[in-house]
Design an enzyme around this catalytic site. Structure first.
Site, short mmCIF file in Angstrom:
data_model
loop_
_atom_site.label_atom_id
_atom_site.label_comp_id
_atom_site.label_asym_id
_atom_site.label_seq_id
_atom_site.Cartn_x
_atom_site.Cartn_y
_atom_site.Cartn_z
CG HIS A 1 -0.20 0.10 2.44
ND1 HIS A 1 0.05 -1.16 3.51
CD2 HIS A 1 0.52 0.90 3.15
CE1 HIS A 1 0.72 -0.80 4.56
NE2 HIS A 1 1.24 0.32 4.39
C1 T46 Z 1 2.97 0.41 6.85
C2 T46 Z 1 3.89 -0.71 7.24
C3 T46 Z 1 5.35 -0.47 7.25
C4 T46 Z 1 -3.64 -0.56 14.22
O1 T46 Z 1 -4.90 -0.73 14.85
N1 T46 Z 1 -3.08 0.54 14.28
C5 T46 Z 1 -2.03 0.87 13.61
O2 T46 Z 1 -1.29 1.86 14.09
C6 T46 Z 1 -1.36 0.05 12.67
C7 T46 Z 1 -0.17 0.08 12.11
C8 T46 Z 1 -2.15 -1.14 12.54
N2 T46 Z 1 -3.34 -1.42 13.08
C9 T46 Z 1 -4.27 -2.48 12.62
C10 T46 Z 1 -4.87 -2.73 11.23
C11 T46 Z 1 -4.81 -4.32 11.10
O3 T46 Z 1 -5.99 -4.74 11.67
O4 T46 Z 1 -3.31 -3.80 12.44
C12 T46 Z 1 -3.59 -4.64 11.74
C13 T46 Z 1 -2.27 -4.98 10.91
O5 T46 Z 1 -2.05 -3.81 10.09
P1 T46 Z 1 -1.49 -3.77 8.56
O6 T46 Z 1 -2.21 -4.80 7.88
O7 T46 Z 1 -1.74 -2.24 7.94
O8 T46 Z 1 -0.04 -4.01 8.71
P2 T46 Z 1 1.20 -3.90 7.55
O9 T46 Z 1 2.24 -4.68 8.20
O10 T46 Z 1 0.73 -4.50 6.29
O11 T46 Z 1 1.38 -2.39 7.35
C14 T46 Z 1 1.86 -1.97 8.55
C15 T46 Z 1 1.40 -0.42 8.66
O12 T46 Z 1 -0.21 -0.52 8.66
C16 T46 Z 1 1.64 0.50 7.62
O13 T46 Z 1 1.20 1.87 7.76
O14 T46 Z 1 3.35 1.20 6.27
O15 T46 Z 1 3.58 -1.58 8.46
#
Ligand code: T46
Length: 112
Positions: free
Chosen positions: A43
Site C-alpha cells: 500500500h
Molecule cells: C505500513 C507498514 C510498514 C492498528 O490498529 N493501528 C496501527 O497503528 C497499525 C499500523 C495497524 N493497526 C491494525 C490494522 C490491522 O488490523 O493492525 C492490523 C495490521 O495492520 P496492517 O495490515 O496495515 O500491517 P502491515 O504490516 O501491512 O502495514 C503496517 C502499517 O499499517 C503501514 O502503515 O506502512 O506496516
C-alpha cells in the site's frame, strides 16, 4: 524514499543509537512488528510519513522502482506518503520499528 544513517555512540558499554532531529515529521504514532511472515504492506498512504528501522534481523522492502534490504539498526528508511511499499523475506528474529507522522486511520491507506 530516503535512507538516513542514525548517529550511534559506541563505547565499552555498548551502542546507543539516537533518533532525534533527523526525522522530517513529528512522531504521532509508534508501532513495531515482530514474528512477521509472508508479505506485509502492499500500500501507500495519503498523508502519513513513516520511518522504518529494523532493530533486529533483516527485512526486504520493495518500492515501486527499488528493492532495499534493511539489516542494520543504524539505518532509517523514510517513506513519503506516495511511496508504495511491500515487505517480505523477514528473518525469523526480525523486529521492525515504525515511527509515523499521523494517528492510525484506515482511510489513509491506498491498497493494491
Ligand atoms: C505500513 C507498514 C510498514 C492498528 O490498529 N493501528 C496501527 O497503528 C497499525 C499500523 C495497524 N493497526 C491494525 C490494522 C490491522 O488490523 O493492525 C492490523 C495490521 O495492520 P496492517 O495490515 O496495515 O500491517 P502491515 O504490516 O501491512 O502495514 C503496517 C502499517 O499499517 C503501514 O502503515 O506502512 O506496516
Amino acid at each position: 524514499m530516503k535512507l538516513i544513517e542514525l548517529p550511534t555512540h559506541s563505547d565499552a558499554r555498548g551502542d546507543l543509537t539516537v533518533i532525534e532531529s533527523c526525522l522530517p515529521f513529528m512522531i504521532r504514532r509508534v508501532f513495531f512488528i515482530t514474528k512477521p511472515v509472508g508479505v506485509r504492506g502492499g500500500h501507500y498512504h495519503i498523508k502519513t510519513v513513516q520511518a522504518l528501522i529494523c532493530l533486529q534481523g533483516s527485512i526486504l522492502i520493495e518500492l515501486r522502482d527499488d528493492l532495499v534490504r534493511l539489516d542494520d539498526k543504524r539505518q532509517c528508511m523514510i517513506l513519503q506518503p506516495s511511496d508504495w511499499h511491500s515487505m517480505y523475506e523477514f528473518s525469523e528474529d526480525c523486529i521492525l520499528l515504525v515511527l509515523a507522522s499521523e494517528h492510525y486511520s484506515e482511510n489513509d491507506y491506498v491498497r493494491d
